[in-house]
Design a protein around this motif. Structure first.
Motif, PDB file in Angstrom:
ATOM      1  N   ALA A  37       0.813  -1.223   0.000  1.00  0.00           N
ATOM      2  CA  ALA A  37       0.000   0.000   0.000  1.00  0.00           C
ATOM      3  C   ALA A  37       0.841   1.266   0.000  1.00  0.00           C
ATOM      4  O   ALA A  37       0.445   2.284  -0.551  1.00  0.00           O
ATOM      5  N   ASP A  38       2.012   1.233   0.626  1.00  0.00           N
ATOM      6  CA  ASP A  38       2.828   2.440   0.717  1.00  0.00           C
ATOM      7  C   ASP A  38       3.912   2.515  -0.353  1.00  0.00           C
ATOM      8  O   ASP A  38       4.808   3.341  -0.269  1.00  0.00           O
ATOM      9  N   ALA A  39       3.836   1.690  -1.381  1.00  0.00           N
ATOM     10  CA  ALA A  39       4.870   1.657  -2.422  1.00  0.00           C
ATOM     11  C   ALA A  39       4.745   2.802  -3.413  1.00  0.00           C
ATOM     12  O   ALA A  39       5.700   3.129  -4.100  1.00  0.00           O
ATOM     13  N   HIS A  40       3.592   3.419  -3.505  1.00  0.00           N
ATOM     14  CA  HIS A  40       3.352   4.433  -4.527  1.00  0.00           C
ATOM     15  C   HIS A  40       2.786   5.727  -3.941  1.00  0.00           C
ATOM     16  O   HIS A  40       1.721   6.185  -4.363  1.00  0.00           O
ATOM     17  N   PRO A  41       3.482   6.382  -3.023  1.00  0.00           N
ATOM     18  CA  PRO A  41       2.912   7.628  -2.460  1.00  0.00           C
ATOM     19  C   PRO A  41       2.798   8.738  -3.500  1.00  0.00           C
ATOM     20  O   PRO A  41       1.845   9.510  -3.471  1.00  0.00           O
ATOM     21  N   ALA A  42       3.736   8.805  -4.443  1.00  0.00           N
ATOM     22  CA  ALA A  42       3.657   9.834  -5.492  1.00  0.00           C
ATOM     23  C   ALA A  42       2.462   9.576  -6.408  1.00  0.00           C
ATOM     24  O   ALA A  42       1.782  10.495  -6.832  1.00  0.00           O
ATOM     25  N   CYS A  43       2.218   8.309  -6.700  1.00  0.00           N
ATOM     26  CA  CYS A  43       1.076   7.959  -7.551  1.00  0.00           C
ATOM     27  C   CYS A  43      -0.244   8.278  -6.849  1.00  0.00           C
ATOM     28  O   CYS A  43      -1.158   8.821  -7.456  1.00  0.00           O
ATOM     29  N   ALA A  44      -0.336   7.946  -5.580  1.00  0.00           N
ATOM     30  CA  ALA A  44      -1.558   8.229  -4.820  1.00  0.00           C
ATOM     31  C   ALA A  44      -1.813   9.727  -4.758  1.00  0.00           C
ATOM     32  O   ALA A  44      -2.954  10.179  -4.898  1.00  0.00           O
ATOM     33  N   SER A  45      -0.770  10.492  -4.588  1.00  0.00           N
ATOM     34  CA  SER A  45      -0.896  11.941  -4.541  1.00  0.00           C
ATOM     35  C   SER A  45      -1.342  12.505  -5.894  1.00  0.00           C
ATOM     36  O   SER A  45      -2.238  13.339  -5.967  1.00  0.00           O
ATOM     37  N   ALA A  46      -0.727  12.018  -6.963  1.00  0.00           N
ATOM     38  CA  ALA A  46      -1.067  12.500  -8.305  1.00  0.00           C
ATOM     39  C   ALA A  46      -2.460  12.080  -8.725  1.00  0.00           C
ATOM     40  O   ALA A  46      -3.140  12.813  -9.447  1.00  0.00           O
ATOM     41  N   ARG A  47      -2.928  10.918  -8.272  1.00  0.00           N
ATOM     42  CA  ARG A  47      -4.243  10.422  -8.670  1.00  0.00           C
ATOM     43  C   ARG A  47      -5.381  11.255  -8.099  1.00  0.00           C
ATOM     44  O   ARG A  47      -6.517  11.136  -8.532  1.00  0.00           O
ATOM     45  N   GLN A  48      -5.106  12.126  -7.143  1.00  0.00           N
ATOM     46  CA  GLN A  48      -6.152  13.010  -6.640  1.00  0.00           C
ATOM     47  C   GLN A  48      -6.536  14.036  -7.700  1.00  0.00           C
ATOM     48  O   GLN A  48      -7.649  14.547  -7.695  1.00  0.00           O
ATOM     49  N   LEU A  49      -5.614  14.307  -8.629  1.00  0.00           N
ATOM     50  CA  LEU A  49      -5.856  15.312  -9.666  1.00  0.00           C
ATOM     51  C   LEU A  49      -5.923  14.744 -11.075  1.00  0.00           C
ATOM     52  O   LEU A  49      -6.408  15.404 -11.983  1.00  0.00           O
ATOM     53  N   GLU A  50      -5.425  13.525 -11.296  1.00  0.00           N
ATOM     54  CA  GLU A  50      -5.339  12.936 -12.630  1.00  0.00           C
ATOM     55  C   GLU A  50      -6.227  11.705 -12.762  1.00  0.00           C
ATOM     56  O   GLU A  50      -6.468  11.010 -11.779  1.00  0.00           O
ATOM     57  N   PRO A  51      -6.667  11.398 -13.969  1.00  0.00           N
ATOM     58  CA  PRO A  51      -7.403  10.147 -14.194  1.00  0.00           C
ATOM     59  C   PRO A  51      -6.443   8.967 -14.219  1.00  0.00           C
ATOM     60  O   PRO A  51      -5.228   9.146 -14.368  1.00  0.00           O
ATOM     61  N   PRO A  52      -6.941   7.734 -14.092  1.00  0.00           N
ATOM     62  CA  PRO A  52      -6.070   6.565 -14.177  1.00  0.00           C
ATOM     63  C   PRO A  52      -5.536   6.394 -15.602  1.00  0.00           C
ATOM     64  O   PRO A  52      -6.190   6.797 -16.562  1.00  0.00           O
ATOM     65  N   ARG A  53      -4.371   5.811 -15.747  1.00  0.00           N
ATOM     66  CA  ARG A  53      -3.771   5.584 -17.063  1.00  0.00           C
ATOM     67  C   ARG A  53      -3.689   4.096 -17.402  1.00  0.00           C
ATOM     68  O   ARG A  53      -3.657   3.730 -18.563  1.00  0.00           O
ATOM     69  N   PHE A  54      -3.661   3.248 -16.373  1.00  0.00           N
ATOM     70  CA  PHE A  54      -3.568   1.802 -16.569  1.00  0.00           C
ATOM     71  C   PHE A  54      -4.737   1.132 -15.863  1.00  0.00           C
ATOM     72  O   PHE A  54      -5.183   1.601 -14.817  1.00  0.00           O
ATOM     73  N   CYS A  55      -5.202   0.016 -16.395  1.00  0.00           N
ATOM     74  CA  CYS A  55      -6.246  -0.764 -15.743  1.00  0.00           C
ATOM     75  C   CYS A  55      -5.628  -1.429 -14.514  1.00  0.00           C
ATOM     76  O   CYS A  55      -4.579  -2.067 -14.614  1.00  0.00           O
ATOM     77  N   SER A  56      -6.265  -1.280 -13.359  1.00  0.00           N
ATOM     78  CA  SER A  56      -5.725  -1.854 -12.130  1.00  0.00           C
ATOM     79  C   SER A  56      -5.935  -3.360 -12.060  1.00  0.00           C
ATOM     80  O   SER A  56      -5.353  -4.025 -11.222  1.00  0.00           O
ATOM     81  N   ARG A  57      -6.755  -3.925 -12.959  1.00  0.00           N
ATOM     82  CA  ARG A  57      -7.010  -5.359 -12.950  1.00  0.00           C
ATOM     83  C   ARG A  57      -6.145  -6.131 -13.935  1.00  0.00           C
ATOM     84  O   ARG A  57      -5.785  -7.274 -13.668  1.00  0.00           O
ATOM     85  N   CYS A  58      -5.795  -5.515 -15.075  1.00  0.00           N
ATOM     86  CA  CYS A  58      -5.033  -6.272 -16.078  1.00  0.00           C
ATOM     87  C   CYS A  58      -3.763  -5.570 -16.559  1.00  0.00           C
ATOM     88  O   CYS A  58      -3.034  -6.108 -17.372  1.00  0.00           O
ATOM     89  N   ARG A  59      -3.508  -4.360 -16.101  1.00  0.00           N
ATOM     90  CA  ARG A  59      -2.296  -3.586 -16.398  1.00  0.00           C
ATOM     91  C   ARG A  59      -2.246  -3.055 -17.833  1.00  0.00           C
ATOM     92  O   ARG A  59      -1.226  -2.587 -18.295  1.00  0.00           O
TER      93      ARG A  59
END
Length: 64
Positions: A18-40
């Motif tokens: 859960a704590d491997a992507h703090p920059a991604c979690a922070s950026a996702r508050q303002l950006e849409p997802p770019r990859f499918c979280s189920r199949c990549r």
């Protein structure tokens, strides 16, 4: 028994910890997802004035 690995929807890397992507979690508050979280898979993303939509060819559309 199959295991399903979840992927980071911003960078596409493994989201096993859960704590491997703090920059991604922070950026996702303002950006849409770019990859499918189920199949990549890289998703087709459209940003609109009222939100966004992202489409995975395997798992369909998500909106925000």
């Amino acid at each position: 028994m199959t295991t399903t690995e979840l992927w980071c929807d911003r960078c596409g890397e493994s989201a096993a910890t859960a704590d491997a992507h703090p920059a991604c979690a922070s950026a996702r508050q303002l950006e849409p997802p770019r990859f499918c979280s189920r199949c990549r898979r890289r998703m087709k993303v459209q940003v609109l004035p009222v939100g966004w939509s992202a489409v995975c060819v395997e798992h369909g559309e998500s909106r925000g």
